[in-house]
Write an enzyme that holds these catalytic residues in place. Structure first.
Site, mmCIF file in Angstrom:
data_model
loop_
_atom_site.group_PDB
_atom_site.id
_atom_site.type_symbol
_atom_site.label_atom_id
_atom_site.label_comp_id
_atom_site.label_asym_id
_atom_site.label_seq_id
_atom_site.Cartn_x
_atom_site.Cartn_y
_atom_site.Cartn_z
ATOM 1 N N CYS A 113 0.812 -1.223 0.000
ATOM 2 C CA CYS A 113 0.000 0.000 0.000
ATOM 3 C C CYS A 113 0.848 1.277 0.000
ATOM 4 C CB CYS A 113 -0.961 0.010 1.178
ATOM 5 S SG CYS A 113 -2.104 -1.378 1.181
ATOM 6 N N HIS A 247 -3.226 7.625 1.787
ATOM 7 C CA HIS A 247 -3.626 6.288 1.351
ATOM 8 C C HIS A 247 -5.018 6.011 1.919
ATOM 9 C CE1 HIS A 247 -3.907 2.084 0.734
ATOM 10 N NE2 HIS A 247 -3.611 1.733 1.970
ATOM 11 N N ASN A 277 -9.936 0.020 -0.299
ATOM 12 C CA ASN A 277 -8.474 0.097 -0.291
ATOM 13 C C ASN A 277 -7.938 -0.483 -1.603
ATOM 14 O OD1 ASN A 277 -5.745 -0.150 0.143
ATOM 15 N ND2 ASN A 277 -5.930 -0.972 2.208
HETATM 16 N N1 ACO Z 1 -18.474 -8.141 9.040
HETATM 17 C C1 ACO Z 1 -18.931 -8.435 10.260
HETATM 18 N N2 ACO Z 1 -18.143 -8.770 11.285
HETATM 19 C C2 ACO Z 1 -16.816 -8.803 11.054
HETATM 20 C C3 ACO Z 1 -16.263 -8.512 9.791
HETATM 21 C C4 ACO Z 1 -17.155 -8.179 8.753
HETATM 22 N N3 ACO Z 1 -16.729 -7.886 7.513
HETATM 23 N N4 ACO Z 1 -14.911 -8.609 9.874
HETATM 24 C C5 ACO Z 1 -14.634 -8.946 11.138
HETATM 25 N N5 ACO Z 1 -15.771 -9.084 11.851
HETATM 26 C C6 ACO Z 1 -15.930 -9.442 13.254
HETATM 27 C C7 ACO Z 1 -14.811 -10.308 13.772
HETATM 28 O O1 ACO Z 1 -14.982 -11.657 13.445
HETATM 29 C C8 ACO Z 1 -14.907 -10.064 15.255
HETATM 30 O O2 ACO Z 1 -15.937 -10.861 15.753
HETATM 31 P P1 ACO Z 1 -15.847 -11.551 17.226
HETATM 32 O O3 ACO Z 1 -15.772 -10.395 18.171
HETATM 33 O O4 ACO Z 1 -17.101 -12.326 17.308
HETATM 34 O O5 ACO Z 1 -14.586 -12.368 17.191
HETATM 35 C C9 ACO Z 1 -15.359 -8.605 15.345
HETATM 36 O O6 ACO Z 1 -15.889 -8.272 14.053
HETATM 37 C C10 ACO Z 1 -14.257 -7.661 15.718
HETATM 38 O O7 ACO Z 1 -13.104 -7.952 14.914
HETATM 39 P P2 ACO Z 1 -11.863 -6.995 14.875
HETATM 40 O O8 ACO Z 1 -10.875 -7.521 13.857
HETATM 41 O O9 ACO Z 1 -11.357 -6.750 16.268
HETATM 42 O O10 ACO Z 1 -12.562 -5.673 14.335
HETATM 43 P P3 ACO Z 1 -11.988 -4.228 14.209
HETATM 44 O O11 ACO Z 1 -12.815 -3.274 14.926
HETATM 45 O O12 ACO Z 1 -10.506 -4.200 14.465
HETATM 46 O O13 ACO Z 1 -12.215 -3.948 12.654
HETATM 47 C C11 ACO Z 1 -10.889 -3.885 10.668
HETATM 48 C C12 ACO Z 1 -11.607 -4.763 11.678
HETATM 49 C C13 ACO Z 1 -11.920 -3.065 9.927
HETATM 50 C C14 ACO Z 1 -10.165 -4.794 9.676
HETATM 51 C C15 ACO Z 1 -9.886 -2.976 11.401
HETATM 52 O O14 ACO Z 1 -9.056 -3.724 12.254
HETATM 53 C C16 ACO Z 1 -9.027 -2.205 10.470
HETATM 54 O O15 ACO Z 1 -9.481 -1.337 9.783
HETATM 55 N N6 ACO Z 1 -7.697 -2.455 10.433
HETATM 56 C C17 ACO Z 1 -6.807 -1.810 9.540
HETATM 57 C C18 ACO Z 1 -6.505 -2.758 8.512
HETATM 58 C C19 ACO Z 1 -6.361 -2.144 7.167
HETATM 59 O O16 ACO Z 1 -6.931 -1.160 6.808
HETATM 60 N N7 ACO Z 1 -5.561 -2.839 6.388
HETATM 61 C C20 ACO Z 1 -5.360 -2.499 5.050
HETATM 62 C C21 ACO Z 1 -3.972 -2.729 4.662
HETATM 63 S S1 ACO Z 1 -2.863 -1.767 5.607
HETATM 64 C C22 ACO Z 1 -3.207 -0.240 5.174
HETATM 65 O O17 ACO Z 1 -3.578 -0.052 4.063
HETATM 66 C C23 ACO Z 1 -3.027 0.833 6.140
#
Ligand code: ACO
Length: 320
Positions: A113, A247, A277
């Protein structure tokens, strides 16, 4: 002073749009969850016969048209991608041939990214050193091909697309051009975000794997740091920046960085809702949006930044 001046910008998104609601029919998720946690409403998906190079060629042609330049003037192509057409040769070589360019060099950069920032810095160094005169810097991805479409934690986040800029080496006395770039990698975090395939290790393409909440924490911290460093290198303050072009990973990362650095959301170009993304494509796609809709104008001071797998991160300070 010899500078790499931004002469043109272009972008391309494939026609096919995949909405959150449509995704909710494939994996256990909802429009509400995706919108609330990420800000993403839809993403574009490349057609079956569209490769990363095809998206890149569209974006490159748009950037050349915007710069009012002919492809024959280009003597350097630096293409950032984590989803190349083939393991080798470089996707940039295919783009070069398709544009009818028979001079200079063309190669790929792999910083996921952050790829566009790394590619911009690389092209800038070549132009300022006199190795080339006119560069196409492209970010292009088909992440739909490496997603695990059964993993709701990752498949909702990414989309396909391409963005490009033309950089022209010029002697300037009005401050235009690339002022400073800042690049970092910390390989200790390589397993927070990776693809579990590859020619050397598994002889497969593999799928994207991510520990989302850990990446989130790293992103807010390092992106903020990179922005401060690029400003320090360019001898400007954050208050001097007219437009932040980040980004586009996640609206919550954008908001977190804005809060930490006390940046007004009005100064941030945000496109993540429209295409999710798009990895290396997202910074030039956002810049293209800002320039096309008239917000980002000639003379404006622009700060671009990104974080990606590696982990890699960086920022680029440019006066248009
Ligand atoms: N729909 C519904 N529920 C979901 C989904 C979905 N698409 N994805 C995950 N969940 C659930 C999980 O299973 C978990 O359930 P549980 O509590 O029963 O185990 C719950 O949601 C919480 O999961 P987390 O991973 O803790 O959720 P979080 O609030 O961290 O959100 C997310 C997840 C959106 C991926 C977040 O961590 C994030 O944005 N991270 C940054 C990652 C990113 O943007 N990466 C891109 C590449 S790096 C970059 O470009 C910067």
């Amino acid at each position: 002073m010899r500078r790499s001046v931004l002469a043109g910008v272009g972008g391309y998104l494939p026609d096919r749009i995949l909405t959150n609601t449509e995704l909710a029919g494939r994996v256990e998720t909802s429009d509400e969850w995706i919108t609330e946690r990420t800000g993403i409403r839809q993403r574009h998906i490349a057609a079956d016969d569209q490769k990363t190079s095809d998206l890149a060629i569209h974006a490159a042609r748009a950037a050349l048209a915007n710069a009012r330049m002919d492809a024959s003037e280009i003597d350097l192509i630096v293409l950032a991608t984590a989803t190349p057409d083939l393991t080798f040769p470089a996707t940039a070589a295919r783009v070069q041939a398709a544009l009818g360019i028979t001079q200079g060099a063309a190669f790929d950069i792999q910083a996921v990214c952050s790829g566009f920032i790394f590619a911009l810095a690389t092209a800038d160094n070549s132009l300022v050193r006199g190795q080339a005169k006119n560069a196409l810097v492209i970010g292009a991805e088909t992440f739909s091909r490496i997603l695990d479409w059964t993993d709701r934690g990752t498949c909702v986040l990414f989309g396909d697309g391409a963005g490009a800029v033309v950089l022209r080496a010029e002697d300037v006395n009005d401050g235009r051009g690339v002022i400073a770039t800042f690049l970092r990698t910390d390989g200790r975090h390589h397993d927070l975000l990776y693809v579990d395939g590859g020619p050397s290790q598994t002889q497969t393409v593999g799928h994207l794997r991510m520990i989302g909440n850990a990446v989130f924490r790293q992103a807010v911290e390092h992106i903020s740091g990179a922005m401060i460093e690029a400003c320090r290198l360019g001898n400007v303050s954050l208050d001097d920046i007219d437009w932040f072009v980040p980004h586009q990973a996640n609206q919550r990362i954008l908001d977190g960085v804005a809060r930490r650095l006390q940046i007004s959301p009005d100064k941030i170009i945000t496109t993540v809702a429209r295409h999710g993304n798009t990895s290396a494509a997202s910074v030039p796609l956002a810049l293209n949006t800002g320039v096309s809709d008239g917000r980002v104008k000639a003379g404006d001071l622009v700060l671009m930044e990104a974080l990606g797998g590696g982990l890699t991160w960086g920022a680029a300070l440019v006066r248009l």
